[in-house]
Design a protein around this motif. Sequence first.
Motif, PDB file in Angstrom:
ATOM      1  N   GLY A 300       0.742  -1.174   0.191  1.00  0.00           N
ATOM      2  CA  GLY A 300       0.101  -0.158  -0.337  1.00  0.00           C
ATOM      3  C   GLY A 300       1.013   1.519   0.184  1.00  0.00           C
ATOM      4  O   GLY A 300       2.204   0.751  -0.031  1.00  0.00           O
ATOM      5  N   SER A 319      -4.779   3.058  -0.395  1.00  0.00           N
ATOM      6  CA  SER A 319      -4.603   0.964  -0.568  1.00  0.00           C
ATOM      7  C   SER A 319      -4.280   0.935  -1.663  1.00  0.00           C
ATOM      8  O   SER A 319      -3.490  -0.001  -2.189  1.00  0.00           O
ATOM      9  N   THR A 324      -1.366  -3.432  -5.356  1.00  0.00           N
ATOM     10  CA  THR A 324      -2.755  -3.482  -6.424  1.00  0.00           C
ATOM     11  C   THR A 324      -2.427  -3.849  -7.547  1.00  0.00           C
ATOM     12  O   THR A 324      -3.171  -4.486  -9.052  1.00  0.00           O
TER      13      THR A 324
END
Length: 529
Positions: A300, A319, A324
């Motif tokens: 993150g 986040s 991701t």
Amino acid sequence: MKVPARDSKYSFNLKIFKLHNEKKSTSTTHASLAPTVNSPTSPMITTKRNSWRSSWRAAIGVGHKAKSVNTTSHNNNINNDNSNYDDINNDILHEKLSNESCNQLNLNPDRIPNIDDLMSMPWFGMDIGGTLTKLVYFEPKDITPDEQDREAGILRNIRRYLTKNSAYGKTGHRDTHLQMDNVVIRKRRGSLHFIRFQTTDMGNFLSLAKQKGMAELVTTVCATGGGAFKFEKDFRDQVNMKLAKFDELDTLIKGILFADMHNSTECYYYENAREILKSEKRAFNFSQPFPFILVNVGSGVSILAVYGPDNYKRISGTSLGGGTFLGLCCLLTGCTTFEEAIQLATKGDNRKVDKLVRDIYGGDYNRFGLTGDLVASSFGQMHMTEKRQSVSREDLANATLVTITNNIGSIARMCALNEKIDKVVFVGNFLRVNPISMKLLAYAMEFWSNGTMKGLFLEHEGYFGALGCLLQFNGELAAALNEGLDHSNTPSTNPTHTTDAGGDPSTSSPSLTSDASDKPNDNTNSSSR
Ligand SMILES: Nc1ncnc2c1ncn2[C@@H]1O[C@H](COP(=O)(O)OP(=O)(O)O)[C@@H](O)[C@H]1O
Ligand SMILES: CC(C)(COP(=O)(O)O)[C@@H](O)C(=O)NCCC(=O)O
């Protein structure tokens, strides 16, 4: 230090930069920072401005920064400046180790650790992150024949195992190009080795540590990152090791300052950032670092405003970070590693995936300076069946990278604007072998601020937490000695001490980004220093 020409290895696909053209934005929605140091919003530069460096350097017992391009032993010129440190004897160290530091070490305060407990080899700093575990190992190079005789077999084996190999187990790697030679820490001269492995491999690491006899040598390991908490019991149960836990943001800053002091080319920027085709990596003089915005892009993202070595606040986070990017890329393309994801992204074109301003306007949206090449909607074409059928894995990887990077850049820029700070330093392993993101971030900082902000990058990308952790015992000492440290740069409106408002659920926003910047928390951070 052996820094690779990463741009050549991961040849940079310039197509993605067509999404922004060279034209300067006239948008009224993108306000600029007051550009000069004389601006009332900029901290005053005083002659004392840099005094933190000498105080801090002396207190942690490190040599001067070698102002050379390379830090390898043959041409490094680290000055073994132990002036203050020489005066610090064991008694003082014991006196400075307060109950607080004992708590951090998880030691019984009644049993003040012996200096030998703290400083005996091997010296490690460990940052157990959400994705990667980073291990920094100090290899002494000044071992006397006498010491060599006394060096326990296990210690010698560990030293050899770590320094003679560059791959360990399934996912362990030593980043040999980052090795720092001829470094002086605690009056010892040696090399710093930078090793990483997947945090999911912690079980294997513990088995290996057990197998190599680590448990018999090291009783306490300095660790930071979430995993220092999560795996504490495993370390204790499986290898009989205690973790001395340190805060990851504290150690991050310590590591950055240390690395910059020791490597004149640690910090760099992209010259001609607005003309991506011509943009080139150049060393940046980071000797007057404060204040700066620090964007740590790990799994993150944490965003800090740093005003001094012991003075920062966590102002925001998101986040949507490196985790991701990797997660979405694996889902969308079937790739399985970060390196593969970056290689795919290098060959792809986000414009086949995203909806651009021109896809909506047929050209530029002139009134607000939005050029036709700008991404209007990330992944905005992917609701159309025929578009979905025509995109490649490479395009999807590229669009994912651009989406995540632009979002981070946008939040970072807003933070810098809010704090009235013009230097934005990006770190974290998301930037590893990833010039696309670095160039995009450099571009975004410069373009959207009309040239008043600068994106900066650091060679040791993701290792600063682990490095700061290795130094931390000394860091405590430094803090104790540096009570009178010059903080004259600190704007009066900012907290004098460290705080992590983002870590407090009561101040976290329920939205995608938690921004606590408007609520400066002036809690004194005394827990780690
Ligand atoms: N070899 C790798 N394996 C997995 N992720 C990697 C690797 N190299 C770079 N990354 C990127 O770095 C991110 C992790 O960065 P890092 O700074 O180590 O954060 P953390 O402390 O959360 O593990 C990953 O989410 C990924 O985007
Ligand atoms: C929780 C973390 C500090 C952990 O650090 P990491 O392992 O990602 O480097 C970081 O992932 C983070 O700040 N996430 C964003 C949380 C938020 O502000 O929304």
